[in-house]
Write an enzyme that holds these catalytic residues in place. Structure first.
Site, PDB file in Angstrom:
ATOM      1  N   GLU A 138      -1.293  -5.571   8.490  1.00  0.00           N
ATOM      2  CA  GLU A 138      -0.465  -5.035   9.578  1.00  0.00           C
ATOM      3  C   GLU A 138      -1.082  -5.337  10.927  1.00  0.00           C
ATOM      4  O   GLU A 138      -2.307  -5.336  11.076  1.00  0.00           O
ATOM      5  CB  GLU A 138      -0.304  -3.516   9.404  1.00  0.00           C
ATOM      6  CG  GLU A 138       0.481  -3.143   8.166  1.00  0.00           C
ATOM      7  CD  GLU A 138       0.711  -1.641   8.041  1.00  0.00           C
ATOM      8  OE1 GLU A 138       0.407  -0.875   8.988  1.00  0.00           O
ATOM      9  OE2 GLU A 138       1.208  -1.219   6.979  1.00  0.00           O
TER      10      GLU A 138
ATOM     11  N   GLU B 139       9.377  -4.443  10.278  1.00  0.00           N
ATOM     12  CA  GLU B 139       9.765  -3.139   9.714  1.00  0.00           C
ATOM     13  C   GLU B 139      10.328  -2.223  10.796  1.00  0.00           C
ATOM     14  O   GLU B 139       9.799  -2.152  11.915  1.00  0.00           O
ATOM     15  CB  GLU B 139       8.556  -2.462   9.038  1.00  0.00           C
ATOM     16  CG  GLU B 139       8.941  -1.090   8.467  1.00  0.00           C
ATOM     17  CD  GLU B 139       7.941  -0.490   7.490  1.00  0.00           C
ATOM     18  OE1 GLU B 139       6.925  -1.141   7.173  1.00  0.00           O
ATOM     19  OE2 GLU B 139       8.198   0.653   7.042  1.00  0.00           O
TER      20      GLU B 139
ATOM     21  N   ASP C 257       0.835  -1.210   0.000  1.00  0.00           N
ATOM     22  CA  ASP C 257       0.000   0.000   0.000  1.00  0.00           C
ATOM     23  C   ASP C 257       0.868   1.257   0.000  1.00  0.00           C
ATOM     24  O   ASP C 257       0.358   2.375  -0.125  1.00  0.00           O
ATOM     25  CB  ASP C 257      -1.021   0.003   1.153  1.00  0.00           C
ATOM     26  CG  ASP C 257      -0.371  -0.042   2.517  1.00  0.00           C
ATOM     27  OD1 ASP C 257       0.865  -0.175   2.604  1.00  0.00           O
ATOM     28  OD2 ASP C 257      -1.119   0.050   3.522  1.00  0.00           O
ATOM     29  N   SER C 258       2.196   1.089   0.066  1.00  0.00           N
ATOM     30  CA  SER C 258       3.092   2.242  -0.132  1.00  0.00           C
ATOM     31  C   SER C 258       2.865   2.833  -1.518  1.00  0.00           C
ATOM     32  O   SER C 258       3.313   3.937  -1.797  1.00  0.00           O
ATOM     33  CB  SER C 258       4.555   1.828   0.047  1.00  0.00           C
ATOM     34  OG  SER C 258       4.873   0.735  -0.790  1.00  0.00           O
TER      35      SER C 258
ATOM     36  N   ASP D 215      -1.158  -6.150  -0.387  1.00  0.00           N
ATOM     37  CA  ASP D 215      -1.478  -5.545   0.910  1.00  0.00           C
ATOM     38  C   ASP D 215      -2.970  -5.291   1.063  1.00  0.00           C
ATOM     39  O   ASP D 215      -3.622  -4.830   0.117  1.00  0.00           O
ATOM     40  CB  ASP D 215      -0.787  -4.167   1.001  1.00  0.00           C
ATOM     41  CG  ASP D 215       0.358  -4.159   1.986  1.00  0.00           C
ATOM     42  OD1 ASP D 215       0.476  -5.082   2.807  1.00  0.00           O
ATOM     43  OD2 ASP D 215       1.152  -3.196   1.921  1.00  0.00           O
TER      44      ASP D 215
ATOM     45  N   LYS E  62      -1.281  -9.454   2.677  1.00  0.00           N
ATOM     46  CA  LYS E  62      -0.513  -9.027   3.861  1.00  0.00           C
ATOM     47  C   LYS E  62      -1.367  -8.045   4.650  1.00  0.00           C
ATOM     48  O   LYS E  62      -2.093  -7.238   4.055  1.00  0.00           O
ATOM     49  CB  LYS E  62       0.807  -8.357   3.456  1.00  0.00           C
ATOM     50  CG  LYS E  62       1.598  -7.808   4.658  1.00  0.00           C
ATOM     51  CD  LYS E  62       3.020  -7.422   4.301  1.00  0.00           C
ATOM     52  CE  LYS E  62       3.166  -6.052   3.702  1.00  0.00           C
ATOM     53  NZ  LYS E  62       2.677  -4.931   4.527  1.00  0.00           N
TER      54      LYS E  62
HETATM   55  O1  KIV Z   1       3.522  -1.145   1.557  1.00  0.00           O
HETATM   56  C1  KIV Z   1       4.688  -1.534   1.549  1.00  0.00           C
HETATM   57  O2  KIV Z   1       5.486  -1.204   0.665  1.00  0.00           O
HETATM   58  C2  KIV Z   1       5.127  -2.401   2.639  1.00  0.00           C
HETATM   59  C3  KIV Z   1       6.585  -2.672   2.749  1.00  0.00           C
HETATM   60  C4  KIV Z   1       7.218  -1.499   3.378  1.00  0.00           C
HETATM   61  C5  KIV Z   1       6.866  -3.925   3.502  1.00  0.00           C
HETATM   62  O3  KIV Z   1       4.339  -2.831   3.415  1.00  0.00           O
END
Ligand code: KIV
Length: 270
Positions: free
Chosen positions: A120, A187, A49-50, A88, A118
């Site tokens: 969090e 992280e 989600d970055s 994500d 994924k």
């Molecule tokens: O969203 C992302 O890029 C991430 C990485 C920093 C692991 O979760």
């Protein structure tokens, strides 16, 4: 007749089995063509989600909608054939209840054909991780510095500087592993804590700013390519300067258009 064996994607159990073995290579990717390059070298690709910040100029990951993850997830799956693709779950799509998380994770998997999701959160997400994995959704967990909670954490702070907090992080890792996560991203974590967690859990740890003690590493592709308009975090090693290369190419093109050097003879249909 072709005798080439079909390329098989790396599976969740194969990543899981790399615990303590050959380091796991991973990068983020949001785009079919860059993903095709990453696919030749990475064990898994994260559609993180970055992308909200890196691709869409958002200030944080908090505003990323589910549809955007699905759109970029589809592009990455289309562009790749070998690496496991993990997508994500964005903020607000899984925290409320295990049932809500299942609905949204199933939507991501059906619409993108990715191999895992994924999310969090540590101990607080244990029940949800168990609910998803028991129903056929492979989950990668993400603990330590969790950007979706940056408002609560008061920014992006390295975790574990204070040794008294270590038991909480260790408990997070233990709970997500026991709940069925097949790997866990650590992280922004100090090395001795990352090393302890890696030694304690039976699943691979994937570090980002968490030292070489982890079972694998991940970086945001644009950060390591020099394409982040902001200064990347200190732990990022920049392997290429694509931002500078793009700028040079665009500048050369603009100068040639202005001086009528482009299009030249070779670029004109006759
Ligand atoms: O969203 C992302 O890029 C991430 C990485 C920093 C692991 O979760």
């Amino acid at each position: 007749m072709s005798t080439q064996a079909p390329v098989r994607r790396i599976t969740v159990p194969q990543i899981r089995a790399r615990k303590g073995g050959e380091p796991i290579v991973s990068l983020t990717s949001y785009h079919a063509h860059t993903a095709a390059i990453v696919d030749r070298y990475a064990d898994f690709i994260l559609v993180g989600d970055s992308l909200g910040m890196v691709m869409h100029g958002m200030e944080s990951t908090v505003g990323v909608p589910l549809d955007l993850m699905v759109m970029h997830g589809r592009a990455v799956v289309r562009g790749t054939k070998r690496a496991l693709v993990v997508v994500d779950m964005p903020f607000g799509t899984y925290e409320e209840s295990p049932a809500m998380a299942f609905r949204n994770a199933a939507h991501i998997m059906k619409e993108t054909q990715c191999g895992a999701v994924k999310l969090e959160g540590g101990a607080r997400m244990g029940e949800t991780i168990r609910f998803l994995t028991e129903r056929g959704i492979p989950v990668m967990a993400h603990i330590g510095l969790t950007p979706q909670s940056s408002h609560v954490m008061g920014g992006f702070k390295t975790q574990g500087r204070d040794e008294e907090t270590w038991p909480l992080h260790e408990e997070d890792a233990r709970v997500v592993a026991e709940a069925g996560a097949f790997a866990v991203v650590l992280e922004g974590m100090v090395e001795p804590l990352a090393a302890r967690i890696t030694g304690q859990v039976a699943i691979p740890t994937i570090g980002i700013g968490a030292s070489a003690a982890c079972d694998g590493q991940i970086l945001v592709l644009e950060d390591m390519l020099g394409l982040n308009p902001n200064r990347p975090p200190k732990f990022v090693k920049v392997y290429g300067q694509l931002g500078a290369m793009i700028e040079e190419a665009v500048k050369a093109y603009a100068e040639e258009v202005r001086s009528r050097a482009f299009p030249g003879e070779d670029q004109v249909y006759r």
